[in-house]
Design a protein around this motif. Sequence first.
Motif, PDB file in Angstrom:
ATOM      1  N   PRO A  29       5.333  15.655   1.455  1.00 46.38           N
ATOM      2  CA  PRO A  29       5.306  17.028   1.991  1.00 46.38           C
ATOM      3  C   PRO A  29       4.359  17.980   1.277  1.00 46.38           C
ATOM      4  O   PRO A  29       3.950  18.983   1.862  1.00 46.38           O
ATOM      5  N   ASN A  30       4.013  17.693   0.028  1.00 44.51           N
ATOM      6  CA  ASN A  30       3.175  18.629  -0.725  1.00 44.51           C
ATOM      7  C   ASN A  30       1.698  18.274  -0.720  1.00 44.51           C
ATOM      8  O   ASN A  30       0.910  18.915  -1.430  1.00 44.51           O
ATOM      9  N   VAL A  31       1.328  17.266   0.048  1.00 45.83           N
ATOM     10  CA  VAL A  31      -0.081  16.843   0.101  1.00 45.83           C
ATOM     11  C   VAL A  31      -0.746  17.462   1.337  1.00 45.83           C
ATOM     12  O   VAL A  31      -0.275  17.251   2.454  1.00 45.83           O
ATOM     13  N   PRO A  32      -1.809  18.230   1.146  1.00 39.74           N
ATOM     14  CA  PRO A  32      -2.479  18.850   2.316  1.00 39.74           C
ATOM     15  C   PRO A  32      -3.116  17.797   3.230  1.00 39.74           C
ATOM     16  O   PRO A  32      -3.538  16.736   2.771  1.00 39.74           O
ATOM     17  N   ILE A  33      -3.181  18.126   4.507  1.00 39.88           N
ATOM     18  CA  ILE A  33      -3.765  17.234   5.512  1.00 39.88           C
ATOM     19  C   ILE A  33      -4.944  17.937   6.167  1.00 39.88           C
ATOM     20  O   ILE A  33      -4.857  19.099   6.555  1.00 39.88           O
ATOM     21  N   PHE A  87       0.832  -1.198   0.000  1.00 41.52           N
ATOM     22  CA  PHE A  87       0.000   0.000   0.000  1.00 41.52           C
ATOM     23  C   PHE A  87       0.870   1.253   0.000  1.00 41.52           C
ATOM     24  O   PHE A  87       0.575   2.228  -0.703  1.00 41.52           O
ATOM     25  N   ASN A  88       1.959   1.251   0.763  1.00 42.59           N
ATOM     26  CA  ASN A  88       2.841   2.411   0.785  1.00 42.59           C
ATOM     27  C   ASN A  88       3.538   2.614  -0.553  1.00 42.59           C
ATOM     28  O   ASN A  88       3.768   3.751  -0.971  1.00 42.59           O
ATOM     29  N   ASP A  89       3.854   1.524  -1.238  1.00 45.60           N
ATOM     30  CA  ASP A  89       4.424   1.641  -2.591  1.00 45.60           C
ATOM     31  C   ASP A  89       3.428   2.319  -3.526  1.00 45.60           C
ATOM     32  O   ASP A  89       3.808   3.159  -4.362  1.00 45.60           O
ATOM     33  N   ILE A  90       2.136   1.956  -3.389  1.00 48.27           N
ATOM     34  CA  ILE A  90       1.101   2.563  -4.226  1.00 48.27           C
ATOM     35  C   ILE A  90       0.972   4.052  -3.920  1.00 48.27           C
ATOM     36  O   ILE A  90       0.869   4.886  -4.830  1.00 48.27           O
ATOM     37  N   TYR A 114       1.829   9.700  -5.453  1.00 46.97           N
ATOM     38  CA  TYR A 114       2.444  10.992  -5.131  1.00 46.97           C
ATOM     39  C   TYR A 114       3.347  11.467  -6.268  1.00 46.97           C
ATOM     40  O   TYR A 114       3.284  12.629  -6.689  1.00 46.97           O
ATOM     41  N   GLU A 115       4.166  10.550  -6.762  1.00 48.09           N
ATOM     42  CA  GLU A 115       5.088  10.897  -7.855  1.00 48.09           C
ATOM     43  C   GLU A 115       4.338  11.324  -9.100  1.00 48.09           C
ATOM     44  O   GLU A 115       4.795  12.195  -9.850  1.00 48.09           O
ATOM     45  N   GLU A 116       3.168  10.738  -9.331  1.00 47.27           N
ATOM     46  CA  GLU A 116       2.401  11.038 -10.537  1.00 47.27           C
ATOM     47  C   GLU A 116       1.394  12.173 -10.326  1.00 47.27           C
ATOM     48  O   GLU A 116       0.664  12.535 -11.248  1.00 47.27           O
TER      49      GLU A 116
END
Length: 530
Positions: free
Chosen positions: A179-183, A133-136, A141-143
Amino acid sequence: MLTPYYAEIKEKLRTIFNLVDFRSNQLEAITATLAGRDVLVLMPTGGGKSLCYQLPAVCESGTTRGVTIVIGPLLSLMQNQVESLEEKGVDVVQFNGDQDLEESGRVGRRLLAAKKPNILFVTPEKLQRSGRFNDILERLYEEGYLARFVVDESHCVVKWGRDFRDSYKNLGSLRTKFPNVPIMALTATANIQVKTDIMRLLKIEHCEVLSQSMNRPNLNYEVRAKASGRTGVIKQIADFIKECHPNDTGIIYTSSRQMCEEVAKVLREQYRLQARHYHAKVDARDKEEVQQAWQSGKCKIIVATIAFGMGIDKPDVRFVCHHSLPSDLDGYYQETGRAGRDGNPSDCILFYRYIDAKQRRQAITTNPDINKEERDHQVDELQRVVQYCQNDVDCRRLQVLAYYSEKFDVRLCKQGCDNCRNPAAPEKQDVTATAVDIIRLAQALTVRDKERITRNQLVDVIRGSQNAKVKERGWDRQPLFGLGKDTNRERIERIVDRLDNMGLFDQVTMAGGDWSSSYLVVCPNHSRHA
């Protein structure tokens, strides 16, 4: 609030959620997350927290796109939301430990497909332990397909991470890895200390905070003297239900699985009430059957431990009874908050006797599985509940809301609690001299000596306690030590809390180890009183 997202927000509100307007702070929370900002939403039970992340998940105009990852504490709660969203036509999936490899693989493929789901629900354990799941997540995130992380019932980050679910403490890694994903963090209850810990542990210290009054004006709060014996209180509860709510839906909270089963059995067999039990050790299928029977109205009364209730969206709960003493005021507020979500009058009755508090305190102090810091914390929290139960003068709302540092005008209670309805005029006594001395003592400790002292520790010093902490810190050498030694603890606590409510004291939180602690300070603009 006209923003680049407003038109789409209003359109999705109407076409998907069949609503025409927002409740307090919903639009602000939705706008903040679509703008890519971190946000902490504190909203009372029934205030509409779910819409704050469900609606932006179906919007395409935000600064971040892709899948909204919702981290929730309970599988049953996630399943309820999945079913509700599917009925609205929202594309939603969930990842959990109960799924077999085939189902987990299907969910994984959906996340990596061209057409991705709007929302994924996941438990913190799955997030922490599943390498696949973390790989996904890293690939998404990269995409650029991670829209936001949502931590639902975020007080669990503190309360459950502190006690028994370490995976909650590790949710701060989301900010480190992505880091760039809002929470977005949401909760119905958080005092200053818990709010500070949520922001620190999730690494969203500079987030937008949206809060509103925690008051639930349609709830009636009462504390009743608890009868002695195991069956005495069950009779009290049965009599209350038959007299006030003979055909209504309700919840009865107990402190143990054994008591939970016993109370439900006695209510069924002796009082012919439709009661079923629910606790953590009940078989999963039986839990689902009991909950469905209660939700549908086939069963009127659930007798439960704290395992029941979080996220339960049943609007017509007319009463919540506490057969046993809650561990803290936060849990009490959460549990009573399950009543009256439709806005109609509902009763919250707590049955209290001091021996229950003594037994609970002993269980805490002899628990070998917790350290001294956690033991002291739990004793302090229990003491606040005891004070609430024993204070038969001050408005119940005033007391509960003060726990969350909310000032409350008792006139707004409108006789919505037993104390405000009490026709007997309270005994009047001038405690001005004592109050001034308490302020002087607090200032000597916190300003002159730079001591960190909690509310309960200050009460100990006022009353001249010789406990280990007082002696270790040298507080017993203060000139005003023991100024209230001839006054009972409940009265001293009422004076301290009244000074707090008047704005002479404030609470500050400071991190220590994994968790923050809340300390009392004298407000600078009131130093003239000292």
